[in-house]
Design a protein around this motif. Structure first.
Motif, mmCIF file in Angstrom:
data_model
loop_
_atom_site.group_PDB
_atom_site.id
_atom_site.type_symbol
_atom_site.label_atom_id
_atom_site.label_comp_id
_atom_site.label_asym_id
_atom_site.label_seq_id
_atom_site.Cartn_x
_atom_site.Cartn_y
_atom_site.Cartn_z
ATOM 1 N N GLN A 75 0.835 -1.199 0.000
ATOM 2 C CA GLN A 75 0.000 0.000 0.000
ATOM 3 C C GLN A 75 0.872 1.253 0.000
ATOM 4 O OE1 GLN A 75 -2.932 0.020 3.150
ATOM 5 N NE2 GLN A 75 -3.386 -2.149 2.893
ATOM 6 N N VAL A 78 2.414 1.798 -3.456
ATOM 7 C CA VAL A 78 1.427 2.308 -4.415
ATOM 8 C C VAL A 78 1.161 3.789 -4.174
ATOM 9 C CG1 VAL A 78 -1.000 2.186 -5.084
ATOM 10 C CG2 VAL A 78 0.337 0.090 -4.863
ATOM 11 N N GLU A 79 1.050 4.184 -2.905
ATOM 12 C CA GLU A 79 0.747 5.579 -2.590
ATOM 13 C C GLU A 79 1.917 6.498 -2.952
ATOM 14 O OE1 GLU A 79 -1.757 8.710 -1.035
ATOM 15 O OE2 GLU A 79 -2.009 6.753 -2.000
ATOM 16 N N ASP A 81 4.157 5.908 -5.269
ATOM 17 C CA ASP A 81 4.196 5.984 -6.734
ATOM 18 C C ASP A 81 3.080 6.870 -7.282
ATOM 19 O OD1 ASP A 81 6.404 4.372 -6.852
ATOM 20 O OD2 ASP A 81 5.309 2.545 -7.372
ATOM 21 N N ARG A 82 1.931 6.876 -6.595
ATOM 22 C CA ARG A 82 0.811 7.716 -7.044
ATOM 23 C C ARG A 82 1.147 9.196 -6.882
ATOM 24 N NH1 ARG A 82 -3.178 10.714 -5.144
ATOM 25 N NH2 ARG A 82 -2.570 10.355 -2.962
ATOM 26 N N ILE A 83 1.702 9.555 -5.732
ATOM 27 C CA ILE A 83 2.008 10.960 -5.456
ATOM 28 C C ILE A 83 3.185 11.440 -6.286
ATOM 29 C CG2 ILE A 83 2.808 12.565 -3.678
ATOM 30 C CD1 ILE A 83 1.228 10.905 -1.645
ATOM 31 N N ALA A 85 4.508 10.356 -9.245
ATOM 32 C CA ALA A 85 4.440 9.615 -10.498
ATOM 33 C C ALA A 85 5.686 9.868 -11.325
ATOM 34 C CB ALA A 85 3.189 10.026 -11.279
ATOM 35 N N ASN A 233 6.637 -5.243 -9.765
ATOM 36 C CA ASN A 233 5.347 -4.691 -10.149
ATOM 37 C C ASN A 233 4.343 -4.939 -9.042
ATOM 38 O OD1 ASN A 233 3.415 -3.517 -11.771
ATOM 39 N ND2 ASN A 233 2.909 -5.414 -12.818
ATOM 40 N N SER A 236 -2.400 -4.428 -7.741
ATOM 41 C CA SER A 236 -3.389 -3.683 -6.960
ATOM 42 C C SER A 236 -4.318 -4.604 -6.201
ATOM 43 C CB SER A 236 -4.207 -2.764 -7.881
ATOM 44 O OG SER A 236 -4.897 -3.511 -8.846
#
Length: 239
Positions: A75, A78-79, A81-83, A85, A233, A236
């Motif tokens: 988690q 992912v967060e 990488d989201r912020i 990018a 990788n 999700s």
């Protein structure tokens, strides 16, 4: 929002901390502990923002010990990488700070999910790096992973020297009744500071800890040692 004295532990007056020159500051990502949310980290966040740092955080789910720590670490990956990018912050490094269980979640991200490629400074606060005897009293899967000599602990210990590639700082208190023994927060690498805070939860609001955090974040970062390996990788469905 600038830090206000009312947001900081009243156990002692707050004193301005060190702040690195703006061009040397990385965004700081905060990771809370067991049974907490990002709200637990509000004093640290407010303090650092008041000194000019850009601060981000996460609400791990579920954080009651029923979820395995590697899933929580995914988690986190992912967060981040989201912020940050790749198309917008491809070369931007960050600093990572984890409290208690959040330090172990952060270590898994660093050591197993490619976080070493992005993070320059890593701070843990009262993290059971060598496990805690208190976890023996829970049968929840995430808590069982925090037992001394668990498979999870042994896995992270197998290449713990990788943390030497970062500016690593461990802050802990000898009066901790959650991390047992309190010396479990010591890894024997990086910078270690024993701060006589009277209780585990107070470590995220005590002024002495805040000053140590700002000092650690102000240290020159080591040159990143980029690996040729590709970060795994993240599926999700696992988060």
């Amino acid at each position: 929002m600038p830090v206000q004295p009312s947001n900081v532990s009243k156990s002692a007056p707050i004193v301005a901390g060190s702040a690195a020159p703006e061009e040397h500051r990385n965004p700081v990502f905060l990771v809370h502990g067991l049974m907490d949310t990002s709200y637990k980290m509000r004093t640290i966040a407010s303090y650092l923002r008041g000194l000019g740092w850009e601060v981000f955080d996460i609400d791990l789910r579920t954080n009651d010990g029923t979820t395995r720590l590697e899933i929580l670490a995914r988690q986190l990956a992912v967060e981040i990488d989201r912020i940050f990018a790749p198309d917008s912050h491809s070369e931007r490094s960050i600093d990572l700070l984890g409290f208690s269980m959040g330090g172990l979640v952060s270590r898994y991200y660093l050591q197993r999910l490619g976080g070493m490629q992005r993070v320059q400074r890593f701070i843990t606060i009262s993290t059971p790096h060598n496990g805690t005897i208190a976890a023996n009293f829970s049968m929840r899967s995430g808590c069982m992973q925090m037992r001394p000599n668990s498979a999870f602990m042994q896995d992270l210990s197998s290449d713990v020297d990788r943390l030497k590639e970062l500016n690593f700082t461990s802050l802990w208190t000898p009066f901790d009744l959650i991390i047992l023994p309190p010396s479990s927060s010591q890894l024997g690498i990086g910078t270690e500071r024993s701060i006589p805070v009277l209780a585990h939860p107070l470590m995220v609001s005590d002024r002495r800890v805040l000053l140590e955090i700002s000092e650690a974040l102000s240290q020159p970062a080591k040159s990143p040692m980029r690996s040729n390996s590709v970060a795994p990788n993240i599926d999700s469905e696992c988060v």
